[in-house]
Design a protein around this motif. Structure first.
Motif: not given
Lengths: 137, 438
Positions: B10-22
């Motif tokens: 879940q933490a990885a998914a959250s980081r992924w979305h934070r990175f790409w929701d740009a």
């Protein structure tokens, strides 16, 4: 127009995100991994396409590619554009194979030999084909 | 933000979305689009003279073996048509016209000209093909009107550049490269060679030692640029300065890599702070009427400055860049309306101010001569003369071809014409003397 009481259509946020994420993942994975083909030995050492090997020592390789039919040298410049000859001199193996197929087709029935040797910047002179045997089926 | 107790997935998914929701990168889209596609249109047109190499003798080797079984050998004229289409599509894409249609068509057309034949194996063309694929995919997935590019597409292009720098650094992490033996023969500009030799002498070292040091420097710089492209929030300004410095140096040092340096310089728009463009947009909304007059004058000055540069077709480039800049400042709707006219100006202007089309036929004729294909050579040189009637060597060459095929009167007429183009040149007079009497 949306009438009162009509359930509002909510954009499928999850589906959009998934499609976007899959696309991004595919690009990153493919682009990150495709260059590995070179390092894992899947490609010929002189074929650096798709591996982002800018300014590598392979750029300085100089090759001699010479076909003979029944012992007589075939003048490649007469049949192929000079740009293909340049790629042959760089030792691009798929181009050597392509030219070989064409030469075999145009010299059917003759014994076609190939001399394919290169000089590298490290001083090594690998010989990929020494011109002693026929290369056509 | 994920809580410390969140499961790793879940933490990885959250980081992924934070990175790409740009979304905050959205202001980069327009300047990148205008500059990248403007440069690409110019690069595409610059390829025209090389297209005559396609299809000679019906021979071809494509980038993927399965394509050879599916497709015929590409013909020079097909490639020419595709490249002209690309120039038009680049102008439309720069203007932001219906990107959901324009970009996939451009990516498909560019992919065809690149992957169809190994005659084009330039790495920067491969990079362009990949970037076009990314942008076409982003436009396709975009929910904005007309497929306007989303902010995350800018981030994805930057990640692509990080991947490129990473693998290029891997290439350089080899003893042969780090010794300087590879860099030395690649350097062609005399000033750079002289500088290395004089610096090495001042330091009491052999030049190869300095080439080795520069090779190490290139490797370290490329590793840094990987990080700068991935984490611009922290490394934006050093990344911009060092990255631009690298590509400008590569261009000045005379490495033979076509327009790649220019393309990479344009790509560095992606490292500029998006807030800069957002501030400009806010400022633009509040500008009083007279300020637009000053802005137009400034853009005119830009056109003049580019036209003054000692590069081919600088006047056309100046007009195009100024036109795109002006329309970009005023808003994309104006740019979209102007885009077909801009495409027409680009094609006509580039043709009028460069020798690309003449050289397309000139190279075709030169190659046909080398292969003793006189008929094809005559056709090609006739086109050369029709495009550029005052081209001296083409006129003599066509005269030679006519003479060789027994068309003596036509040969004589061409030699006489060549003598009138360059009265002091002895060649046409010698050729005339060698002809049989009429």
């Amino acid at each position: 127009m949306i009438h009162p009481g009509t359930p509002r259509r909510v954009p499928s946020y999850t589906a959009r995100v998934n499609r976007r994420d899959l696309f991004i993942l595919a690009v990153v994975l493919l682009q990150g991994l495709i260059p590995l083909h070179y390092y894992l030995g899947v490609s010929h050492p002189y074929d650096e396409r798709f591996a982002w090997r800018m300014f590598s020592e392979t750029r300085l390789v100089k090759c001699q590619v010479q076909f003979k039919a029944d012992g007589v040298e075939i003048p490649l410049k007469r049949s192929f554009h000079s740009a293909w000859i340049t790629l042959l001199k760089r030792g691009r193996p798929s181009v050597v194979e392509g030219v070989q197929d064409r030469v075999c087709a145009t010299h059917a029935g003759q014994e076609v030999t190939l001399l394919y040797r290169c000089r590298q910047v490290d001083g090594e002179d690998p010989v990929f084909n020494d011109g002693s045997t026929s290369v056509c089926p | 933000m994920s809580s410390p107790s969140a499961p790793p997935a879940q933490a990885a998914a959250s980081r992924w979305h934070r990175f790409w929701d740009a979304e905050h990168e959205q202001p980069l889209v327009r300047p990148f689009r205008v500059l990248f596609f403007g440069m690409l249109g110019f690069d595409c047109f610059s390829q025209i003279s090389h297209l005559s190499r396609y299809g000679v003798g019906g021979f071809n080797v494509s980038h993927f073996p399965f394509l050879d079984g599916l497709l015929p050998a590409p013909e020079a004229t097909w490639m020419l048509a595709l490249v002209l289409l690309q120039v038009v599509l680049c102008v439309l894409a720069a203007a932001g016209v219906q990107l959901k249609r324009t970009l996939p068509l451009l990516a498909l057309s560019y992919g065809a000209t690149y992957f169809w034949s190994q005659l084009d194996s330039y790495q920067h063309h491969y990079l362009v093909a990949v970037v076009l694929l990314i942008l076409a995919g982003a436009a396709w997935l975009s929910e904005r009107p007309g497929g306007a590019l989303p902010g995350w597409s800018m981030r994805l292009v930057r990640v692509q550049l990080a991947i490129l720098y990473f693998w290029t650094a891997v290439t350089k992490a080899e003893p042969q490269f780090l010794s300087g033996e590879v860099l030395q023969p690649l350097l062609t500009e005399q000033w750079a060679i002289d500088w290395i030799q004089s610096t090495a002498a001042r330091l009491g070292q052999e030049p190869i030692t300095l080439y080795g040091a520069l090779s190490w420097g290139a490797l370290i710089l490329e590793v840094f640029l990987v990080l700068a492209m991935l984490f611009p929030e922290r490394l934006r300004w050093p990344g911009l300065i060092l990255g631009l410095g690298l590509h400008v140096t590569i261009e000045l040092a005379g490495f033979k890599i076509g327009n790649f340096s220019y393309l990479m310089v344009v790509m560095y728009v992606l490292l500029l702070p998006p807030g800069l463009f957002a501030k400009w947009a806010a400022l633009k909304r509040g500008l009083p009427g007279p300020a637009w007059g000053w802005l137009s004058a400034a853009v005119g000055l830009l056109a003049l400055a580019i036209a003054w540069l000692p590069v081919p077709s600088s006047a056309v480039l100046g007009l195009l860049i100024a036109g795109l800049t002006l329309a970009c400042i005023w808003g994309s709707s104006g740019l979209r309306l102007l885009s077909p006219a801009l495409a027409a100006i680009a094609l006509v202007g580039l043709h009028a101010s460069t020798d690309q089309l003449r050289d397309f036929y000139r190279y075709m004729g030169g190659d046909a001569r080398a292969r003793a294909d006189t008929e094809q050579a005559i056709y090609a040189y006739e086109q050369v003369i029709s495009i550029d009637p005052d081209y001296f060597s083409g006129t003599v060459r066509l005269g030679d071809l006519y003479r060789a095929s027994g068309r003596i009167d036509e040969a004589r007429s061409l030699y006489e014409r060549a003598a009138s183009i360059e009265p002091d040149n002895p060649t046409p007079k010698e050729r005339l003397r060698g002809l049989p009497s009429p």
